[in-house]
Design a protein around this motif. Structure first.
Motif: not given
Ligand SMILES: [Zn+2]
Length: 136
Positions: A8-9, A40, A51, A53-54
């Motif tokens: 997810g990162l 970001r 999407w 995420t970081q």
């Protein structure tokens, strides 16, 4: 990187002399060009999934940039998470793209701590502001 990638990162990587991050979402195959230290990630552009995420950065992007900039062919200026600064230095030595004298002069070429450049010829090749930061 020694740590396992966190699902997810997005992970920064150097690709042909620019920083990119690949979209971590499921089957999405998009990648986005990013600025150094951009925090970001947003999957944007044609075919993207949106999407956000970081972005996870390596400990020393500037150290990576200095080593990659020695390569005359921009298509070889790539770094993937997991590769160490020593790996890049070794590749540069094998392909004979180190600055003149680096291999013949006595003295350290590269010392690292926590995958950050801390000493050696590579440190002196880093921008002035960076040397001050490390010395602080
Ligand atoms: Zn995506």
């Amino acid at each position: 990187m020694t740590d396992l990638a966190i699902p997810g990162l997005a992970y920064a990587e150097a690709n042909w002399g620019r920083w990119i991050a690949r979209c971590p979402a499921g089957l999405c195959t998009s990648a986005v060009q990013i600025r150094r230290w951009q925090q970001r990630f947003e999957c944007a552009g044609p075919g993207s999934c949106g999407w956000t995420t970081q972005i996870v950065w390596p400990a020393d992007p500037e150290g990576i940039e200095v080593l990659l900039a020695m390569r005359p062919d921009v298509h070889t200026r790539s770094w993937r998470p997991g590769e160490t600064l020593q790996d890049l230095l070794h590749e540069n030595a094998v392909h004979d793209v180190l600055p003149p004298g680096w291999l013949t002069e006595s003295g350290c070429i590269l010392e690292t701590r926590g995958e950050r450049v801390t000493a050696g010829q590579v440190l002196t090749a880093l921008p002035e502001y960076r040397r001050r930061e490390i010395g602080a």
